[in-house]
Design a protein around this motif. Structure first.
Motif, mmCIF file in Angstrom:
data_model
loop_
_atom_site.group_PDB
_atom_site.id
_atom_site.type_symbol
_atom_site.label_atom_id
_atom_site.label_comp_id
_atom_site.label_asym_id
_atom_site.label_seq_id
_atom_site.Cartn_x
_atom_site.Cartn_y
_atom_site.Cartn_z
ATOM 1 N N ILE A 1 0.847 -1.194 0.000
ATOM 2 C CA ILE A 1 0.000 0.000 0.000
ATOM 3 C C ILE A 1 0.882 1.243 0.000
ATOM 4 C CG2 ILE A 1 -1.850 1.237 1.173
ATOM 5 C CD1 ILE A 1 -2.696 -1.501 0.206
ATOM 6 N N ILE A 2 0.633 2.160 -0.919
ATOM 7 C CA ILE A 2 1.358 3.422 -0.988
ATOM 8 C C ILE A 2 0.336 4.554 -0.973
ATOM 9 C CG2 ILE A 2 2.996 4.826 -2.273
ATOM 10 C CD1 ILE A 2 4.184 2.216 -1.304
ATOM 11 N N ASP A 3 0.485 5.460 -0.036
ATOM 12 C CA ASP A 3 -0.451 6.591 0.081
ATOM 13 C C ASP A 3 -1.905 6.123 0.108
ATOM 14 O OD1 ASP A 3 1.618 8.420 0.117
ATOM 15 O OD2 ASP A 3 1.580 8.750 -2.049
ATOM 16 N N GLY A 4 -2.138 5.007 0.774
ATOM 17 C CA GLY A 4 -3.484 4.480 0.900
ATOM 18 C C GLY A 4 -3.993 3.745 -0.327
ATOM 19 N N GLN A 5 -3.155 3.596 -1.360
ATOM 20 C CA GLN A 5 -3.570 2.951 -2.596
ATOM 21 C C GLN A 5 -2.893 1.589 -2.766
ATOM 22 O OE1 GLN A 5 -5.967 4.398 -4.592
ATOM 23 N NE2 GLN A 5 -6.031 5.928 -2.948
ATOM 24 N N PHE A 6 -3.638 0.631 -3.271
ATOM 25 C CA PHE A 6 -3.126 -0.703 -3.571
ATOM 26 C C PHE A 6 -2.213 -0.601 -4.801
ATOM 27 C CE2 PHE A 6 -4.099 -5.346 -3.044
ATOM 28 C CZ PHE A 6 -3.338 -5.825 -4.083
ATOM 29 N N LEU A 7 -0.901 -0.846 -4.596
ATOM 30 C CA LEU A 7 0.058 -0.698 -5.680
ATOM 31 C C LEU A 7 0.513 -2.030 -6.250
ATOM 32 C CD1 LEU A 7 1.962 1.367 -7.249
ATOM 33 C CD2 LEU A 7 3.681 0.742 -5.528
ATOM 34 N N ASP A 8 0.667 -3.042 -5.387
ATOM 35 C CA ASP A 8 1.252 -4.304 -5.806
ATOM 36 C C ASP A 8 0.873 -5.363 -4.787
ATOM 37 O OD1 ASP A 8 2.797 -6.161 -7.241
ATOM 38 O OD2 ASP A 8 4.429 -4.733 -7.535
ATOM 39 N N LEU A 9 1.268 -6.598 -5.045
ATOM 40 C CA LEU A 9 0.971 -7.704 -4.137
ATOM 41 C C LEU A 9 2.242 -8.492 -3.887
ATOM 42 C CD1 LEU A 9 -1.394 -9.101 -2.630
ATOM 43 C CD2 LEU A 9 -1.563 -10.657 -4.575
ATOM 44 N N MET A 10 2.629 -8.601 -2.631
ATOM 45 C CA MET A 10 3.823 -9.342 -2.245
ATOM 46 C C MET A 10 3.505 -10.826 -2.110
ATOM 47 S SD MET A 10 6.989 -9.667 -1.281
ATOM 48 C CE MET A 10 7.631 -8.019 -0.952
ATOM 49 N N ILE A 11 4.380 -11.671 -2.620
ATOM 50 C CA ILE A 11 4.294 -13.111 -2.434
ATOM 51 C C ILE A 11 5.562 -13.558 -1.717
ATOM 52 C CG2 ILE A 11 4.157 -15.367 -3.550
ATOM 53 C CD1 ILE A 11 2.610 -14.138 -5.806
ATOM 54 N N LEU A 12 5.397 -14.100 -0.519
ATOM 55 C CA LEU A 12 6.512 -14.536 0.310
ATOM 56 C C LEU A 12 6.426 -16.040 0.510
ATOM 57 C CD1 LEU A 12 8.893 -13.970 2.300
ATOM 58 C CD2 LEU A 12 7.150 -13.578 4.060
ATOM 59 N N ASP A 13 7.406 -16.760 0.009
ATOM 60 C CA ASP A 13 7.448 -18.215 0.161
ATOM 61 C C ASP A 13 7.800 -18.549 1.605
ATOM 62 O OD1 ASP A 13 8.468 -20.994 0.142
ATOM 63 O OD2 ASP A 13 8.214 -20.841 -2.025
ATOM 64 N N ILE A 14 6.959 -19.305 2.285
ATOM 65 C CA ILE A 14 7.199 -19.581 3.697
ATOM 66 C C ILE A 14 8.157 -20.745 3.900
ATOM 67 C CG2 ILE A 14 4.940 -18.661 4.330
ATOM 68 C CD1 ILE A 14 4.013 -21.569 4.769
ATOM 69 N N GLU A 15 8.619 -21.367 2.811
ATOM 70 C CA GLU A 15 9.572 -22.464 2.936
ATOM 71 C C GLU A 15 11.012 -21.979 2.829
ATOM 72 O OE1 GLU A 15 8.300 -25.154 -0.078
ATOM 73 O OE2 GLU A 15 6.483 -25.746 1.002
ATOM 74 N N ASP A 16 11.299 -21.140 1.838
ATOM 75 C CA ASP A 16 12.667 -20.632 1.698
ATOM 76 C C ASP A 16 12.769 -19.121 1.914
ATOM 77 O OD1 ASP A 16 11.630 -19.516 -0.622
ATOM 78 O OD2 ASP A 16 12.733 -20.823 -1.979
ATOM 79 N N PHE A 17 11.623 -18.471 2.161
ATOM 80 C CA PHE A 17 11.534 -17.041 2.456
ATOM 81 C C PHE A 17 11.994 -16.149 1.298
ATOM 82 C CE2 PHE A 17 11.658 -19.090 6.596
ATOM 83 C CZ PHE A 17 10.536 -18.530 7.190
ATOM 84 N N SER A 18 12.003 -16.717 0.092
ATOM 85 C CA SER A 18 12.195 -15.877 -1.087
ATOM 86 C C SER A 18 10.920 -15.069 -1.313
ATOM 87 C CB SER A 18 12.511 -16.730 -2.314
ATOM 88 O OG SER A 18 11.451 -17.635 -2.582
ATOM 89 N N PHE A 19 11.024 -13.982 -2.061
ATOM 90 C CA PHE A 19 9.857 -13.125 -2.240
ATOM 91 C C PHE A 19 9.933 -12.390 -3.571
ATOM 92 C CE2 PHE A 19 13.095 -10.687 -0.013
ATOM 93 C CZ PHE A 19 13.133 -9.492 -0.712
#
Length: 239
Positions: A103-121
């Motif tokens: 979220i940037i300035d209250g706006q949806f800008l992007d979506l993070m994907i975080l792998d919970i096995e190797d913590f790559s993102f």
């Protein structure tokens, strides 16, 4: 200073050109947002965050634990034939990715994907440069090494997440004092954000463990010594 418009600090012809090229191939923001909102996995995410010493109630957004799959889409309307990966979130038993909005300035800008096995993102749209961009102002900010650290801090401070560009680190010039508990990241931010000028080094408060700081400088000294002693061979190996 808004992330939705490119900062004057690093706005140049090269950056603008590639930003325009990448924008044509990005997943439309409405599509990304709709898929996030339709996904389930809120309770699973809360349980996982709690197990990893992160308080979900301190985060100003909903995390979701999902199964992520990607497929190539060669039908995007571009002048040249190309394709992009389309990510989908489903209810497979093995939920291996934590997703949350950037979220940037209250706006949806992007979506993070975080792998919970190797913590790559990575981010779906490759648009976001920072987590906590709105926090980069004022007297001080904490610069985090990894999104997990940022989440653990309740989304306070900032985390640099762009995998390719470094010039947007100049955004840190808007802050008086920068705290960082990773010596390598702090000096990288000083180099790229402040052109490694000595007069700006005192902006950084590096509270890494003394052993890590010592190991870092020992490794740097060894690399420089090898480069001077075996310059041709060392450069060939590093090429």
């Amino acid at each position: 200073m808004s992330e939705t418009t490119i900062s004057q600090l690093w706005e140049d012809e090269y950056f603008l050109h590639w930003e325009a090229v990448e924008e044509r191939g990005r997943e439309p923001i409405e599509e990304t947002k709709a898929k996030y909102e339709a996904a389930d996995g809120i309770e699973e995410a809360r349980a996982w965050l709690t197990d990893n010493d992160i308080d979900p109630d301190k985060l100003p957004f909903q995390c979701k634990l999902v199964h992520v799959t990607g497929s190539n889409d060669f039908e995007i309307p571009l002048p040249d034939a190309c394709g992009r990966i389309v990510w989908t979130f489903n209810e497979q038993p093995q939920r291996h990715a934590l997703i949350f909005p950037v979220i940037i300035d209250g706006q949806f800008l992007d979506l993070m994907i975080l792998d919970i096995e190797d913590f790559s993102f990575f981010t779906v749209r490759h648009k976001a440069i920072w987590l906590g961009s709105d926090n980069i102002s004022g007297a001080e900010v904490r610069l985090h090494k990894h999104p997990m650290d940022w989440l653990g801090a309740g989304s306070t401070g900032c985390c640099y997440i762009d995998p390719q560009r470094r010039t947007p680190m100049k955004r840190l010039q808007a802050v008086g004092k920068i705290y960082c508990n990773d010596v390598e990241l702090a000096l990288e931010a000083w180099e790229w954000g402040f052109s490694a000028h000595d007069e700006h080094l005192d902006r950084f408060e590096i509270d890494d463990h003394p052993d890590n700081i010592r190991d870092y400088f020992e490794a740097q000294a060894m690399a420089q010594a090898l480069s001077r002693k075996h310059q041709g061979r060392f450069n060939l190996v590093m090429a």
